[in-house]
Design a protein around this motif. Structure first.
Motif, short mmCIF file in Angstrom:
data_model
loop_
_atom_site.label_atom_id
_atom_site.label_comp_id
_atom_site.label_asym_id
_atom_site.label_seq_id
_atom_site.Cartn_x
_atom_site.Cartn_y
_atom_site.Cartn_z
N ILE A 163 10.97 24.29 -28.37
CA ILE A 163 10.95 24.88 -27.03
C ILE A 163 10.66 23.82 -25.97
O ILE A 163 11.30 23.80 -24.90
N ALA A 164 9.71 22.93 -26.26
CA ALA A 164 9.38 21.87 -25.30
C ALA A 164 10.57 20.94 -25.07
O ALA A 164 10.85 20.53 -23.93
N MET A 165 11.30 20.60 -26.13
CA MET A 165 12.48 19.75 -25.97
C MET A 165 13.59 20.47 -25.22
O MET A 165 14.30 19.87 -24.40
N ASP A 166 13.75 21.76 -25.47
CA ASP A 166 14.78 22.53 -24.77
C ASP A 166 14.48 22.63 -23.29
O ASP A 166 15.38 22.54 -22.44
N ILE A 167 13.20 22.80 -22.93
CA ILE A 167 12.82 22.89 -21.51
C ILE A 167 13.08 21.56 -20.80
O ILE A 167 13.50 21.53 -19.64
N ARG A 168 12.86 20.46 -21.51
CA ARG A 168 13.04 19.14 -20.91
C ARG A 168 14.50 18.67 -20.94
O ARG A 168 14.79 17.54 -20.56
N GLY A 169 15.39 19.51 -21.39
CA GLY A 169 16.81 19.19 -21.29
C GLY A 169 17.41 18.51 -22.48
O GLY A 169 18.50 17.94 -22.38
N PHE A 170 16.76 18.56 -23.64
CA PHE A 170 17.32 17.97 -24.85
C PHE A 170 18.37 18.92 -25.41
O PHE A 170 18.07 19.83 -26.18
N THR A 171 19.60 18.72 -25.02
CA THR A 171 20.69 19.56 -25.50
C THR A 171 21.59 18.80 -26.46
O THR A 171 21.68 19.12 -27.65
N THR A 172 22.26 17.79 -25.99
CA THR A 172 23.13 16.96 -26.82
C THR A 172 22.87 15.50 -26.49
O THR A 172 22.42 15.18 -25.38
N PRO A 173 23.14 14.58 -27.41
CA PRO A 173 22.91 13.16 -27.13
C PRO A 173 23.74 12.63 -25.97
O PRO A 173 23.34 11.68 -25.29
N GLU A 174 24.92 13.22 -25.75
CA GLU A 174 25.76 12.74 -24.67
C GLU A 174 25.21 13.11 -23.30
O GLU A 174 25.34 12.37 -22.33
N ARG A 175 24.55 14.27 -23.20
CA ARG A 175 24.04 14.73 -21.91
C ARG A 175 22.62 14.27 -21.64
O ARG A 175 22.19 14.21 -20.48
N HIS A 176 21.87 13.98 -22.68
CA HIS A 176 20.47 13.59 -22.49
C HIS A 176 20.15 12.45 -23.44
O HIS A 176 19.80 12.67 -24.60
N GLN A 177 20.29 11.27 -22.99
CA GLN A 177 19.98 10.09 -23.80
C GLN A 177 18.61 9.56 -23.42
O GLN A 177 18.26 9.47 -22.25
N VAL A 178 17.85 9.21 -24.44
CA VAL A 178 16.49 8.70 -24.25
C VAL A 178 16.40 7.29 -24.81
O VAL A 178 16.78 7.05 -25.95
N LYS A 179 15.92 6.38 -24.01
CA LYS A 179 15.69 5.00 -24.46
C LYS A 179 14.27 4.91 -24.98
O LYS A 179 13.30 4.84 -24.22
N TRP A 180 14.15 4.94 -26.30
CA TRP A 180 12.83 4.96 -26.90
C TRP A 180 12.10 3.64 -26.71
O TRP A 180 10.90 3.60 -26.46
N HIS A 181 12.83 2.54 -26.83
CA HIS A 181 12.19 1.23 -26.78
C HIS A 181 13.21 0.20 -26.32
O HIS A 181 14.39 0.27 -26.68
N GLN A 182 12.75 -0.72 -25.49
CA GLN A 182 13.63 -1.78 -25.00
C GLN A 182 13.70 -2.89 -26.03
O GLN A 182 12.72 -3.60 -26.28
N LEU A 183 14.86 -3.04 -26.64
CA LEU A 183 15.05 -4.05 -27.68
C LEU A 183 15.42 -5.38 -27.05
O LEU A 183 16.36 -5.47 -26.26
N ARG A 184 14.69 -6.43 -27.44
CA ARG A 184 14.98 -7.77 -26.91
C ARG A 184 14.44 -8.80 -27.91
O ARG A 184 13.29 -8.72 -28.34
N LEU A 185 15.30 -9.74 -28.26
CA LEU A 185 14.92 -10.78 -29.20
C LEU A 185 14.26 -11.94 -28.45
O LEU A 185 14.83 -12.50 -27.51
N ARG A 186 13.05 -12.30 -28.89
CA ARG A 186 12.34 -13.43 -28.30
C ARG A 186 12.39 -14.61 -29.27
O ARG A 186 12.98 -14.54 -30.34
N TRP A 187 11.72 -15.69 -28.88
CA TRP A 187 11.77 -16.89 -29.71
C TRP A 187 11.09 -16.65 -31.06
O TRP A 187 11.49 -17.20 -32.08
N GLY A 188 10.04 -15.81 -31.06
CA GLY A 188 9.40 -15.49 -32.33
C GLY A 188 10.30 -14.71 -33.27
O GLY A 188 10.25 -14.90 -34.49
#
Length: 290
Positions: free
Chosen positions: A245-270
């Motif tokens: 219900i909480a996801m439906d209220i926040r607009g989680f319908t389909t991946p195409e309409r509601h995309q969430v960036k969970w984490h910013q991926l970036r390769l560092r020197w390590g």
């Protein structure tokens, strides 16, 4: 007993932040796959080396003693127990050894000091095969479980799913729902503490009632545990419905309409250094671990 703190399943160490936390989740996932694949068809020395490498990684990351003792203590006890049991168990070779009679009255000296039976104490016998099998089984159990535990300990669930989604992008050519799979994995990892919390609450409710299990008997005790299991399932389904219900209220319908960036991926020197270290790792596996 606090299940949320005593069980290491699905736990994530937020503080302190170690150098393993800073590594990209994709790099750590590649290293995890390497640890899972390296013991295959490897000799016992390489398997022991993998255990030592995992312990050194834990110590070098300066993970608090209370954490790695909780994560590693029970696993080391299990592996030592499996090692002892496998050593003392029969090796599976039903062959009776009979020394060869010499041709002359004088015994010939043996060319080597090789002995198949390493220890013979009557009922307790340790052979080379049983010792080799004990090392293989105990080290594989430790490597497979602890490498995964260390990965989850230093990687947030959102980072795990973000790394998996990025690495699985080529599979979209086959029309696989990669985003739905990673979202389900994220919810599953987040749902584990909720399950432990429900189990903990039910266990405390039973303990506060001071039930005399001896007077109840087996049948009535089984009925009580059946009611507890039913209540647990009902509470978990209620939690799952609340999340939906909480996801439906926040607009989680389909991946195409509601995309969430969970984490910013970036390769560092390590991260590049960790990837480069895979080359000597697999070189040592091929030349010394075979």
């Amino acid at each position: 007993m606090d299940l949320l703190r005593s069980l290491p399943l699905g736990s994530y160490l937020e503080q302190p932040v170690t150098w393993l936390h800073y590594l990209d989740p994709r790099v750590k996932l590649v290293w995890l796959m390497s640890f899972l694949a390296a013991p295959l068809l490897a000799n016992p020395y390489w398997r022991i080396a993998l255990v030592v490498i995992l312990i050194l990684l834990t110590l070098s990351a300066a993970i608090p003693v209370r954490v790695w003792r909780q994560q590693m203590g029970w696993l080391l006890f299990l592996c030592v127990f499996v090692f002892i049991i496998t050593c003392l168990a029969p090796d599976g070779l039903a062959v009776e050894h009979q020394p060869r009679l010499p041709l002359l009255e004088t015994d010939f000296p043996q060319p080597t000091d090789y002995q198949y039976v390493l220890f013979d104490g009557g009922r307790v016998t340790i052979t080379r095969r049983s010792l080799d099998l004990a090392v293989r089984v105990s080290t594989v159990i430790f490597t497979l479980i602890y490498s995964t535990t260390l990965y989850l300990l230093t990687t947030a669930p959102e980072e795990v799913t973000a790394g998996l989604e990025n690495l699985l992008q080529p599979l979209k050519v086959f029309r696989l729902p990669i985003t739905e799979i990673t979202l389900t994995l994220t919810l599953s990892l987040r749902f584990i503490p909720l399950v432990l919390e429900e189990v903990q609450n039910l266990a405390r409710s039973i303990r506060t009632r001071a039930i005399n299990w001896k007077k109840l008997g087996l049948r009535k005790s089984f009925q009580i545990w059946l009611v507890v299991a039913e209540r647990l399932l009902e509470n978990l389904l209620l939690r799952a419905e609340q999340i939906a219900i909480a996801m439906d209220i926040r607009g989680f319908t389909t991946p195409e309409r509601h995309q969430v960036k969970w984490h910013q991926l970036r390769l560092r020197w390590g991260d590049w250094l960790a990837l480069a270290s895979l080359v000597p790792f697999w070189w040592a596996r091929v030349y010394f671990g075979s």
